[in-house]
Scaffold this active site. Structure first.
Site, PDB file in Angstrom:
ATOM      1  N   GLU A  59     -19.709  -4.972  10.204  1.00 42.99           N
ATOM      2  CA  GLU A  59     -20.601  -4.153  11.013  1.00 42.99           C
ATOM      3  C   GLU A  59     -21.677  -4.979  11.707  1.00 42.99           C
ATOM      4  OE1 GLU A  59     -19.600  -3.473   7.951  1.00 42.99           O
ATOM      5  OE2 GLU A  59     -18.505  -1.581   8.127  1.00 42.99           O
ATOM      6  N   ARG A  77     -25.364  -2.035   7.173  1.00 39.20           N
ATOM      7  CA  ARG A  77     -25.044  -3.468   7.120  1.00 39.20           C
ATOM      8  C   ARG A  77     -25.619  -4.217   8.313  1.00 39.20           C
ATOM      9  NH1 ARG A  77     -20.409  -4.973   3.974  1.00 39.20           N
ATOM     10  NH2 ARG A  77     -21.180  -4.379   1.931  1.00 39.20           N
ATOM     11  N   LYS A 115       0.860  -1.179   0.000  1.00 43.32           N
ATOM     12  CA  LYS A 115       0.000   0.000   0.000  1.00 43.32           C
ATOM     13  C   LYS A 115       0.902   1.236   0.000  1.00 43.32           C
ATOM     14  CE  LYS A 115      -4.391   1.301   2.077  1.00 43.32           C
ATOM     15  NZ  LYS A 115      -5.505   0.896   2.914  1.00 43.32           N
TER      16      LYS A 115
HETATM   17  C1  TPP Z   1     -19.046  -1.958   4.670  1.00 39.39           C
HETATM   18  C2  TPP Z   1     -17.871  -1.020   4.749  1.00 39.39           C
HETATM   19  N1  TPP Z   1     -17.323  -0.741   5.952  1.00 39.39           N
HETATM   20  C3  TPP Z   1     -16.286   0.108   6.038  1.00 39.39           C
HETATM   21  C4  TPP Z   1     -15.764   0.691   4.928  1.00 39.39           C
HETATM   22  C5  TPP Z   1     -14.648   1.708   5.037  1.00 39.39           C
HETATM   23  N2  TPP Z   1     -13.441   1.304   4.340  1.00 39.39           N
HETATM   24  C6  TPP Z   1     -13.102   1.792   3.133  1.00 39.39           C
HETATM   25  S1  TPP Z   1     -11.707   1.156   2.538  1.00 39.39           S
HETATM   26  C7  TPP Z   1     -11.494   0.227   3.914  1.00 39.39           C
HETATM   27  C8  TPP Z   1     -10.295  -0.660   4.015  1.00 39.39           C
HETATM   28  C9  TPP Z   1     -10.332  -1.672   2.963  1.00 39.39           C
HETATM   29  O1  TPP Z   1      -9.194  -2.468   3.089  1.00 39.39           O
HETATM   30  P1  TPP Z   1      -8.763  -3.352   1.874  1.00 39.39           P
HETATM   31  O2  TPP Z   1      -9.942  -4.041   1.327  1.00 39.39           O
HETATM   32  O3  TPP Z   1      -7.650  -4.202   2.321  1.00 39.39           O
HETATM   33  O4  TPP Z   1      -8.286  -2.304   0.798  1.00 39.39           O
HETATM   34  P2  TPP Z   1      -7.003  -1.354   0.844  1.00 39.39           P
HETATM   35  O5  TPP Z   1      -7.498  -0.003   1.261  1.00 39.39           O
HETATM   36  O6  TPP Z   1      -6.017  -1.912   1.814  1.00 39.39           O
HETATM   37  O7  TPP Z   1      -6.504  -1.337  -0.530  1.00 39.39           O
HETATM   38  C10 TPP Z   1     -12.516   0.420   4.824  1.00 39.39           C
HETATM   39  C11 TPP Z   1     -12.607  -0.195   6.152  1.00 39.39           C
HETATM   40  C12 TPP Z   1     -16.369   0.385   3.691  1.00 39.39           C
HETATM   41  N3  TPP Z   1     -15.955   0.942   2.555  1.00 39.39           N
HETATM   42  N4  TPP Z   1     -17.397  -0.468   3.637  1.00 39.39           N
END
Ligand code: TPP
Length: 642
Positions: free
Chosen positions: A371, A399, A284
């Protein structure tokens, strides 16, 4: 600038490029992402991490026919630039510009508008099964790309279980960068860590060997590759078995910054029958050192200044955001009462709970992007006597709707939901606006729903919530927390605060827009209209006495909320007035109408919806006009003589 990138108008343009040119293109894409992030808040580190993966995907498949679903959708910047939107890229997340997530209205290459995590495997499986049913002769590949943070969502396992049973051809690319927004958590995280250590998973040796004999391998010598397989067998790998038990083939880990290697593996899995998971390892923030070293701060940073690859500073505002005021209130309560525990669903950074996490490690739980689990888990904690506070964005709490119903309100358990970013969130747009919580929360018996009108009301509301023996929710907006100067009226369950009574009309404000209402009433006073103001504080239980007095005694009542009008706070006022057999024709509701709201700054969107001070004042003027109330300084002067 962007010598190569500016020549790419659609993915087929990529097919003419050499590996060296693709690498050059990757560098140009990263520069474009950096330029954007310096000017406005945007998803940064995640987009830097998937540049090579995006190039490998678009050179290995033809997504004008094959299907590509990006999970969560915050990592699509390179994809957007490569699918005909490079020229518009600087408009990203600005009003009228490109959306920060996939958007089918922008391009046929975007299949779903997404923003919430964890749905890609389900939708991709649906595409696969649907395509097979409707166009059995078309040979299409279906690919879901999902991050390791999103991968731990319960929905993903439901989908994988289903896909494994159906045995359909489906390619799931797990983009493992070791991070959610914060470092990923949980048992799966540990299992992925173990897999990353392994050079190659053993189970596919025969198949891989057969394939490699057929496909010319450029760069990566076959012997080395096969000896990796041997090493893997020696290492006695079992991690990938988890996926295989679900019915998926496991391939990986694959270096997600090596375009050629990814192309090779993608070519291979194209030929597999049944569902396959390709474990791609990325970094990342790759290519921009400060982001790679601190991907949490650079997940979606405030605009920053750079010099020679160093970050000089972020451009932030001086007033604390609501999230911080809420965090401080939670922190104080946890300090005072050992029974109070805090839960986050992977949003520790967004909800600013890091100090709570660090100072109360035994009483803070980050459950990952789960969630529904967070709420059900809180119910268990509450059942045995703890006081859980669950801080989740309004939009993501959707959710957990069924857990709020069954595990909280049906059991009447004292869990406090802190709904961050309730209202219009600005540049994230329709996938993230938190405008439905009042609608879905006020329907449930036993629930108490509150909305602070300013910073000073946050701690008293939390105190009240933690003193009640029922589920409670406090919703607060994504903005800086102002303080409105006025005498303090103690917080009392179901009691609104009257800031002033007005002879010409009343505004009833629900939470976040109180300061706009104060400003509107002040303007109108200068124009000669005497408009009163009630700060509702409670959406449920509603202060019937105060609000119905306003409805029965005032020429008109305007309700103001930063939420969906249909079934929201204004609806509650209308219902109360109707039940009391009052004339509802002089009630006007301001809020979010029955359509999805685009992205833009919060202030732009509020102004568009008539929810800024001027819009609220204008509605009052119109209501006054239709009620034949004389407006003007003269009128005011006469009034003052009375
Ligand atoms: C249902 C839901 N909960 C929380 C989020 C907030 N959120 C956006 S990106 C993220 C992290 C995602 O991690 P990953 O899938 O590993 O992607 P990365 O950002 O590391 O590329 C979160 C928690 C979301 N988008 N959807």
């Amino acid at each position: 600038m962007d010598k190569l990138l500016s020549t790419i108008h659609c993915p087929p343009d990529l097919k003419k490029l050499s590996l060296k040119q693709l690498q050059q293109l990757a560098a140009e894409i990263r520069e474009a992402i950096c330029r954007l992030a310096c000017t406005r808040t945007a998803h940064f580190a995640t987009n830097l991490g998937v540049v090579e993966l995006t190039l490998a995907l678009h050179t290995s498949f033809d997504f004008s026919c094959d299907r590509l679903v990006w999970d969560t959708g915050h990592q699509v910047y390179a994809h957007k630039m490569l699918t005909g939107r490079y020229d518009e890229f600087p408009t990203m997340r600005a009003k009228g510009g490109l959306m920060g997530y996939p958007n089918p209205a922008e391009s046929d290459y975007d299949l779903f508008m997404t923003g919430h995590a964890g749905c890609s495997v389900s939708t991709a499986l649906g595409l696969r099964v649907g395509d097979e049913a409707l166009q059995p002769n078309e040979q299409r590949h279906v690919i879901a790309v999902i991050g390791d943070g999103a991968f731990a969502s319960g929905l993903v396992f439901e989908a994988m279980n289903n896909a494994g049973g159906l045995k359909k051809n489906l390619i799931v690319i797990l983009n493992d960068n070791k991070m959610s927004i914060c470092p990923r958590v949980g048992g799966l995280a540990e299992s992925l860590d173990r897999l990353r250590m392994n050079p190659f998973y053993a189970g596919l040796k025969g198949e891989v060997q057969k394939f490699l004999n057929r496909v010319p391998v450029i760069g990566d010598p076959v012997e080395r590759f096969l000896s990796q397989v041997k090493d893997a067998i020696k290492a006695g790998l079992l991690g990938g078995m988890f996926f295989e038990d679900l019915g998926f083939r496991y391939i990986g880990p694959v270096d997600g910054h090596n375009i050629r290697q990814m192309q090779k593996y993608l070519a291979m899995v194209k030929e597999f029958q049944g569902p396959v998971l390709v474990h791609v390892v990325t970094e990342k923030g790759h290519g921009f050192k400060p982001a790679a070293e601190d991907p949490v701060s650079f997940h979606a940073p405030a605009p920053f200044e750079t010099s020679n690859g160093e970050v000089l500073g972020f451009k932030t505002s001086s007033l604390p955001p609501y999230s911080q005021v809420v965090r401080d209130a939670i922190y104080q309560r946890m300090k005072a009462d050992e029974k109070v525990v805090a839960i986050s669903a992977a949003m520790c950074q967004g909800t600013m709970l890091e100090p709570v996490r660090d100072d109360f490690p035994q009483r803070f739980f980050d459950v990952g992007i789960c969630e529904s689990h967070a709420v059900a888990f809180a119910a268990g904690l509450a059942k045995v006597g703890l006081r859980p506070v669950v801080a989740i964005y309004s939009t993501f709490m959707q959710r957990a709707y069924d857990q709020i119903f069954q595990e909280l309100t049906l059991q009447n358990l004292p869990v406090t939901l802190m709904l961050d970013r309730a209202g219009l969130v600005g540049p994230d747009g329709p996938t993230h606006h938190g405008v439905f919580d009042l609608v879905y929360l006020r329907a449930f018996p036993n629930m108490v729903v509150m909305a602070p009108g300013d910073a000073g009301e946050v701690a008293p509301m939390l105190d009240l919530a933690l003193s009640l023996d029922c589920p409670t929710a406090i919703r607060y907006p994504k903005t800086n927390a102002e303080t409105i100067n006025r005498p303090i009226v103690p917080m009392e369950l179901g009691k609104a605060e009257v800031l002033r009574w007005g002879r010409d009309g009343m505004i009833v404000a629900c939470g976040s827009l109180l300061s706009n209402c104060v400003e509107a009433a002040d303007h109108l006073a200068e124009e000669g209209l005497d408009i009163g103001l009630i700060n509702a504080r409670f959406v449920k239980p509603l202060d019937w006495q105060t609000i119905l007095r306003a409805v029965s005694e005032s020429p008109f009542v305007v309700t103001v909320e930063e939420g969906a009008l249909m079934g929201g706070f204004g609806s509650a006022v209308l219902e109360a007035a109707c039940d009391a057999a009052l004339d509802t024709s002089r009630i006007r509701r301001l809020g979010v109408p029955d359509h999805f709201i685009e992205h833009g700054t919060r202030n732009e969107l509020l102004a568009d919806l008539g929810l800024d001070a001027e819009g609220i004042a204008e509605t009052c003027r119109q209501m006054a006009k239709s009620n034949h109330i004389a407006v003007g300084r003269e009128h005011l002067a006469n009034r003052q003589h009375v």
